[in-house]
Design a protein around this motif. Structure first.
Motif, mmCIF file in Angstrom:
data_model
loop_
_atom_site.group_PDB
_atom_site.id
_atom_site.type_symbol
_atom_site.label_atom_id
_atom_site.label_comp_id
_atom_site.label_asym_id
_atom_site.label_seq_id
_atom_site.Cartn_x
_atom_site.Cartn_y
_atom_site.Cartn_z
ATOM 1 N N SER A 140 -6.412 3.601 0.614
ATOM 2 C CA SER A 140 -6.848 2.311 -0.175
ATOM 3 C C SER A 140 -8.236 1.857 0.410
ATOM 4 O O SER A 140 -8.428 2.258 1.519
ATOM 5 C CB SER A 140 -5.974 1.033 -0.157
ATOM 6 O OG SER A 140 -5.499 0.872 1.043
ATOM 7 N N LEU A 178 0.664 -1.197 -0.008
ATOM 8 C CA LEU A 178 0.053 0.027 -0.173
ATOM 9 C C LEU A 178 0.824 1.205 0.078
ATOM 10 O O LEU A 178 0.725 2.203 -0.660
ATOM 11 C CB LEU A 178 -0.959 -0.100 1.338
ATOM 12 C CG LEU A 178 -1.978 -1.263 1.214
ATOM 13 C CD1 LEU A 178 -2.716 -1.046 2.620
ATOM 14 C CD2 LEU A 178 -2.708 -1.042 0.342
ATOM 15 N N CYS A 210 -0.483 2.701 -3.298
ATOM 16 C CA CYS A 210 -1.522 3.177 -2.971
ATOM 17 C C CYS A 210 -1.876 3.465 -1.510
ATOM 18 O O CYS A 210 -2.529 2.754 -0.783
ATOM 19 C CB CYS A 210 -2.585 1.912 -3.122
ATOM 20 S SG CYS A 210 -4.396 2.607 -3.390
#
Length: 403
Positions: free
Chosen positions: A33, A26, A30
């Motif tokens: 998320s 993550l 990202c």
């Protein structure tokens, strides 16, 4: 926005109590998320340092809004997010008022005055470890005990009540480890316990934080009866649970890296080194891999991701310490580093009011062991230490060590 979540929350801890493996994924691609919560609701999970800091300081993300109808929930059934008197769940003027009332207990001067008490407790616990033999459980007999004894001293609660305080805390901060009924029972029993303490202290005031809060209620009308009880519970629970996790996880990290423990053992009274060590251990081995959910009160954007009003956001402040944008070689433990950037105490309006006392406890907890037990080491291979999941903080079942 209607796409299914890509991850189930909470994430399991990584091998050897490292952060969840999902954090690396993550954080790299990202930092904001979608996750599916144990309740079945969805939320945004924030892991990057900049993004977490932005979320924690954004007044449009509210804990109080968790009590609104239809708000996303982490778990089904009652939990501490439901309680309007809990300091963590308040915003705005009421939150500021309550923080002002407890702030005198956590000033640098008060923390410094507490140093002798914390040191005495740590020394007594190490004496007991040494007397019991050349090996022991550092979690059960040290990490899980010291913070509870300190908070009992702070509010003048009997030390023999530690086991039930720990039991209530485990249930109150449970994510998936306990049932809704157990969480509700812990809430009611701890409230009754604090109310009884208040009655005792009102009849016989002392020089402790609970007596100061009672005075604010009785003389100044600055505190309601419910707020008084729940501030007491906040102090019992928040005042020690994360410190237990920080000591246990920090000790495991140190013993996994014996060259780092030896640095402390060579200079256990060097407060400069201890200060760096505390920040580095909070960054590298924080007490928790979770974060407290908030609700967006209006549309906003975090890290380039649009969040709609009414959606949940979980700033994972403990994930921020592994962000390579702010920390050089974040997967390496180095007590001497100069960029041990972390958000373990939060940020913004909800920054931990007891951060100074917590730092003091951690400095003494690590420094005292390094001074008294310089040969301290794990008594089993590191991969045989088992960790308890489903709680807000991460802790081992047993932390066996020898010296």
């Amino acid at each position: 926005m209607s796409q299914p979540p890509t991850h189930d929350f909470p994430f399991p801890p990584g091998p050897l109590a490292e952060p969840p493996e999902q954090y690396a994924e993550l954080g790299a691609g990202c930092p904001v998320s979608r996750v599916r919560l144990p309740s079945g609701d969805q939320a945004w999970y924030v892991t990057g340092y900049d993004e977490v800091q932005a979320a924690l300081s954004d007044g449009r993300l509210s804990r109080a809004a968790l009590r609104e109808p239809g708000a996303p929930r982490v778990v089904t059934g009652p939990d501490f997010s439901d309680n309007p008197y809990n300091l963590l769940n308040q915003e705005g003027p009421d939150h500021k008022r309550l923080r002002r009332l407890i702030s005198p207990a956590f000033t640098p001067r008060r923390a410094a005055a507490l140093r002798g008490t914390v040191q005495r407790i740590a020394d007594e616990l190490i004496d007991d470890l040494v007397a019991a033999g050349p090996a022991g459980d550092l979690h059960r007999d040290y990490a899980a005990v010291l913070p509870v004894h300190v908070i009992c001293a702070l509010i003048d609660a009997p030390r023999e009540d530690r086991p039930k305080i720990q039991l209530w805390t485990d249930r109150l901060v449970s994510i998936t480890a306990h049932t809704p009924e157990e969480r509700l029972s812990a809430r009611e029993e701890s409230a009754a316990y604090v109310a009884a303490l208040i009655g005792q202290r009102r009849a016989d005031p002392g020089d402790d934080l609970l007596s100061e809060l009672i005075k604010a209620h009785d003389e100044g009308d600055r505190l309601t009866g419910q707020e008084l009880v729940w501030l007491g519970i906040n102090l019992l629970v928040a005042g020690h649970d994360t410190t237990v996790g920080a000591i246990s996880r920090g000790l495991f990290a140190l013993l996994r890296h014996p060259e780092q423990y030896r640095l402390l053992a060579k200079a256990p009274d060097d407060r400069g080194l201890l200060g760096h060590a505390v920040d580095e251990l909070l960054r590298y081995a924080p007490p928790s891999d979770f974060g407290f959910i908030r609700v967006a009160t209006e549309d906003l954007t975090i890290g380039g991701v649009d969040v709609a009003a009414g959606e949940g956001v979980i700033p994972a402040m403990h994930a921020a310490g592994r962000d390579s944008r702010h920390v050089t070689d974040p997967d390496i433990l180095d007590l001497t580093r100069g960029d041990a950037n972390h958000l373990a105490f939060g940020h913004g309006a909800h920054y931990c009011p007891g951060a100074g006392v917590a730092r003091l406890e951690l400095e003494i907890a690590f420094g005292s062991l390094a001074r008294r037990l310089p040969e301290l080491r794990l008594a089993v291979p590191e991969d045989q230490v088992r960790w308890i999941g489903g709680l807000l903080t991460l802790r081992p079942e047993v932390l066996p060590a020898e010296w």
